[in-house]
Design a protein around this motif. Structure first.
Motif, PDB file in Angstrom:
ATOM      1  N   ALA A 115       0.825  -1.208   0.000  1.00 38.41           N
ATOM      2  CA  ALA A 115       0.000   0.000   0.000  1.00 38.41           C
ATOM      3  C   ALA A 115       0.861   1.261   0.000  1.00 38.41           C
ATOM      4  CB  ALA A 115      -0.928   0.001   1.218  1.00 38.41           C
ATOM      5  N   SER A 116       2.017   1.193   0.644  1.00 44.85           N
ATOM      6  CA  SER A 116       2.927   2.345   0.661  1.00 44.85           C
ATOM      7  C   SER A 116       3.488   2.605  -0.728  1.00 44.85           C
ATOM      8  CB  SER A 116       4.072   2.095   1.651  1.00 44.85           C
ATOM      9  OG  SER A 116       3.581   1.958   2.968  1.00 44.85           O
ATOM     10  N   GLY A 117       3.658   1.542  -1.507  1.00 44.79           N
ATOM     11  CA  GLY A 117       4.116   1.702  -2.887  1.00 44.79           C
ATOM     12  C   GLY A 117       3.091   2.449  -3.725  1.00 44.79           C
ATOM     13  N   LEU A 118       1.815   2.201  -3.464  1.00 45.97           N
ATOM     14  CA  LEU A 118       0.761   2.911  -4.188  1.00 45.97           C
ATOM     15  C   LEU A 118       0.803   4.404  -3.877  1.00 45.97           C
ATOM     16  CD1 LEU A 118      -2.211   0.422  -3.668  1.00 45.97           C
ATOM     17  CD2 LEU A 118      -0.760   0.675  -5.682  1.00 45.97           C
ATOM     18  N   VAL A 119       1.152   4.739  -2.641  1.00 47.84           N
ATOM     19  CA  VAL A 119       1.305   6.150  -2.258  1.00 47.84           C
ATOM     20  C   VAL A 119       2.456   6.766  -3.055  1.00 47.84           C
ATOM     21  CG1 VAL A 119       1.831   7.740  -0.371  1.00 47.84           C
ATOM     22  CG2 VAL A 119       0.366   5.753   0.040  1.00 47.84           C
ATOM     23  N   GLY A 120       3.535   6.009  -3.227  1.00 49.65           N
ATOM     24  CA  GLY A 120       4.664   6.484  -4.019  1.00 49.65           C
ATOM     25  C   GLY A 120       4.294   6.727  -5.466  1.00 49.65           C
ATOM     26  N   ILE A 121       3.480   5.839  -6.022  1.00 45.14           N
ATOM     27  CA  ILE A 121       3.035   5.995  -7.418  1.00 45.14           C
ATOM     28  C   ILE A 121       2.210   7.267  -7.564  1.00 45.14           C
ATOM     29  CG2 ILE A 121       1.546   5.007  -9.200  1.00 45.14           C
ATOM     30  CD1 ILE A 121       2.451   2.225  -8.156  1.00 45.14           C
ATOM     31  N   ASP A 122       1.352   7.526  -6.589  1.00 51.66           N
ATOM     32  CA  ASP A 122       0.559   8.767  -6.594  1.00 51.66           C
ATOM     33  C   ASP A 122       1.482   9.981  -6.535  1.00 51.66           C
ATOM     34  OD1 ASP A 122      -2.186  10.192  -6.030  1.00 51.66           O
ATOM     35  OD2 ASP A 122      -0.844  10.919  -4.468  1.00 51.66           O
ATOM     36  N   MET A 155      12.053  15.609 -11.900  1.00 51.21           N
ATOM     37  CA  MET A 155      12.600  14.307 -12.253  1.00 51.21           C
ATOM     38  C   MET A 155      12.357  13.360 -11.085  1.00 51.21           C
ATOM     39  SD  MET A 155      14.367  12.704 -14.658  1.00 51.21           S
ATOM     40  CE  MET A 155      15.344  13.933 -15.521  1.00 51.21           C
ATOM     41  N   CYS A 156      11.477  12.380 -11.269  1.00 56.48           N
ATOM     42  CA  CYS A 156      11.139  11.498 -10.150  1.00 56.48           C
ATOM     43  C   CYS A 156      10.688  10.128 -10.645  1.00 56.48           C
ATOM     44  CB  CYS A 156      10.056  12.134  -9.280  1.00 56.48           C
ATOM     45  SG  CYS A 156       8.487  12.407 -10.120  1.00 56.48           S
ATOM     46  N   HIS A 157      10.780   9.159  -9.742  1.00 55.43           N
ATOM     47  CA  HIS A 157      10.312   7.803 -10.052  1.00 55.43           C
ATOM     48  C   HIS A 157      10.035   7.069  -8.750  1.00 55.43           C
ATOM     49  CE1 HIS A 157       9.531   4.557 -12.824  1.00 55.43           C
ATOM     50  NE2 HIS A 157      10.199   3.737 -12.041  1.00 55.43           N
ATOM     51  N   THR A 158       9.154   6.070  -8.834  1.00 57.17           N
ATOM     52  CA  THR A 158       8.793   5.256  -7.676  1.00 57.17           C
ATOM     53  C   THR A 158       9.242   3.817  -7.882  1.00 57.17           C
ATOM     54  OG1 THR A 158       6.870   6.616  -7.172  1.00 57.17           O
ATOM     55  CG2 THR A 158       6.874   4.403  -6.270  1.00 57.17           C
ATOM     56  N   TYR A 159       9.779   3.209  -6.841  1.00 58.91           N
ATOM     57  CA  TYR A 159      10.203   1.810  -6.880  1.00 58.91           C
ATOM     58  C   TYR A 159       9.479   1.043  -5.778  1.00 58.91           C
ATOM     59  CZ  TYR A 159      13.786   3.669  -9.931  1.00 58.91           C
ATOM     60  OH  TYR A 159      14.435   4.295 -10.978  1.00 58.91           O
ATOM     61  N   THR A 160       8.844  -0.069  -6.163  1.00 66.28           N
ATOM     62  CA  THR A 160       7.949  -0.759  -5.235  1.00 66.28           C
ATOM     63  C   THR A 160       8.338  -2.208  -4.913  1.00 66.28           C
ATOM     64  OG1 THR A 160       6.480  -1.408  -7.057  1.00 66.28           O
ATOM     65  CG2 THR A 160       5.996   0.675  -5.950  1.00 66.28           C
ATOM     66  N   ASP A 161       9.436  -2.700  -5.503  1.00 66.28           N
ATOM     67  CA  ASP A 161       9.878  -4.045  -5.133  1.00 66.28           C
ATOM     68  C   ASP A 161      11.340  -4.001  -4.700  1.00 66.28           C
ATOM     69  OD1 ASP A 161      11.801  -5.373  -7.340  1.00 66.28           O
ATOM     70  OD2 ASP A 161      10.392  -4.022  -8.334  1.00 66.28           O
ATOM     71  N   GLY A 162      11.722  -4.984  -3.906  1.00 62.43           N
ATOM     72  CA  GLY A 162      13.022  -4.971  -3.265  1.00 62.43           C
ATOM     73  C   GLY A 162      14.201  -4.839  -4.198  1.00 62.43           C
ATOM     74  N   HIS A 163      14.207  -5.595  -5.297  1.00 57.01           N
ATOM     75  CA  HIS A 163      15.354  -5.575  -6.203  1.00 57.01           C
ATOM     76  C   HIS A 163      15.510  -4.222  -6.893  1.00 57.01           C
ATOM     77  CE1 HIS A 163      15.681 -10.247  -6.722  1.00 57.01           C
ATOM     78  NE2 HIS A 163      15.866  -9.832  -5.482  1.00 57.01           N
ATOM     79  N   SER A 164      14.409  -3.681  -7.407  1.00 58.97           N
ATOM     80  CA  SER A 164      14.490  -2.389  -8.090  1.00 58.97           C
ATOM     81  C   SER A 164      14.843  -1.275  -7.100  1.00 58.97           C
ATOM     82  CB  SER A 164      13.180  -2.072  -8.811  1.00 58.97           C
ATOM     83  OG  SER A 164      12.107  -1.932  -7.899  1.00 58.97           O
TER      84      SER A 164
END
Length: 287
Positions: A145-152, A163-172
């Motif tokens: 759910a915190s990753g969804l906040v990052g996407i928003d 310049m921005c980006h969101t990463y939601t899984d451990g490897h990335s």
């Protein structure tokens, strides 16, 4: 300095991360609210089977210079309790009818935002807005759910040409953290502040000299202790998904505050980007 200070909310949210001795003081305070304003520091120490120094440490952990400031804040919070009691968190129970679900979810979400205003520090918001304005790049880290906040957040800041980006899984997240540099800002979003993937990425980002901003529950988590700037949220103590819903709403509110703060401060520069993105999206809508 919190936007809408309420020490009772701070104690509630901080309680689980206190030392055993501090927790004795916290439990007694929450269980004996009407009595606390009339107690001396020595009396409270005796009643909690601690010491004057322990009570003073507890007050400082809660953000107060001394016992007197703490008592004044307790008295003010007690004075506003009657109204707040009408609007407490209510968990969603199996079998609840739709009317109850609508009412409770709405109330919990509003309460999360209101309580977050009691723990988030205005000075930390000001610092965060400033470093975001000066950053070369903004990177958001969140899981679930915190990753969804990052996407928003990415969607919002992209609209003003950041310049921005969101990463939601451990490897990335590990890869992204490895590529961060000194003038970059890394925003770590985690309700608990103890998500393993988040802490792994934070360690790397810290070594690379990026500015670390945490959006997390008001407590003594590993994330809060290591971040350069901490933006605290308050979340309900409930057992079904309404708890995660409340934290998500609080986090989204913090993101909105940061975005609006940056956009307002740089309005002359970002106005053209907001207009361009609005116009292109509007042109694609069906008439």
């Amino acid at each position: 300095m919190s936007i809408n200070d309420n020490i009772l909310i701070k104690i509630r949210d901080m309680k689980d991360s206190l030392t055993p001795v501090e927790k004795l003081v916290a439990d007694y305070v929450l269980d004996n609210l009407e009595e606390i304003p009339h107690l001396s520091i020595k009396s409270l120490a005796q009643l909690t089977k601690t010491s004057d120094a322990s009570v003073l440490r507890f007050c400082k952990t809660m953000g107060y210079k001394g016992y007197r400031n703490f008592i004044v804040s307790i008295s003010a919070s007690i004075g506003s309790m009657d109204e707040e009691q009408k609007d407490q968190y209510t968990d969603i129970q199996p079998g609840d009818d739709l009317h109850t679900i609508i009412s409770n979810i709405s109330r919990n979400n509003m309460k999360s935002i209101e309580d977050t205003l009691s723990v988030i520090d205005k000075r930390e918001i000001e610092r965060a807005v400033q470093v975001l304005r000066e950053s070369n790049r903004i990177v958001f880290f969140g899981v679930g759910a915190s990753g969804l906040v990052g996407i928003d957040a990415e969607q919002k800041f992209s609209r003003i040409n950041k310049m921005c980006h969101t990463y939601t899984d451990g490897h990335s997240q590990l890869t992204a953290a490895t590529l961060l540099e000194k003038n970059d800002v890394a925003i770590f979003i985690s309700n608990s502040g103890n998500t393993a993937e988040i802490l792994d990425a934070l360690e790397i980002a810290k070594k690379n000299g990026a500015c670390l901003i945490a959006i997390t529950k008001y407590n003594k988590s590993a994330l809060a202790e290591q971040a350069n700037i901490v933006l605290s949220i308050s979340t309900p103590e409930v057992t079904i998904r309404s708890g995660a819903m409340g934290s998500r709403i609080a986090m989204l509110t913090v993101i909105d505050i940061l975005f609006a703060g940056v956009a307002s401060a740089e309005y002359k520069k970002v106005k053209k980007y907001l207009t361009k993105t609005h116009d292109i999206l509007a042109s694609k809508q069906r008439k």
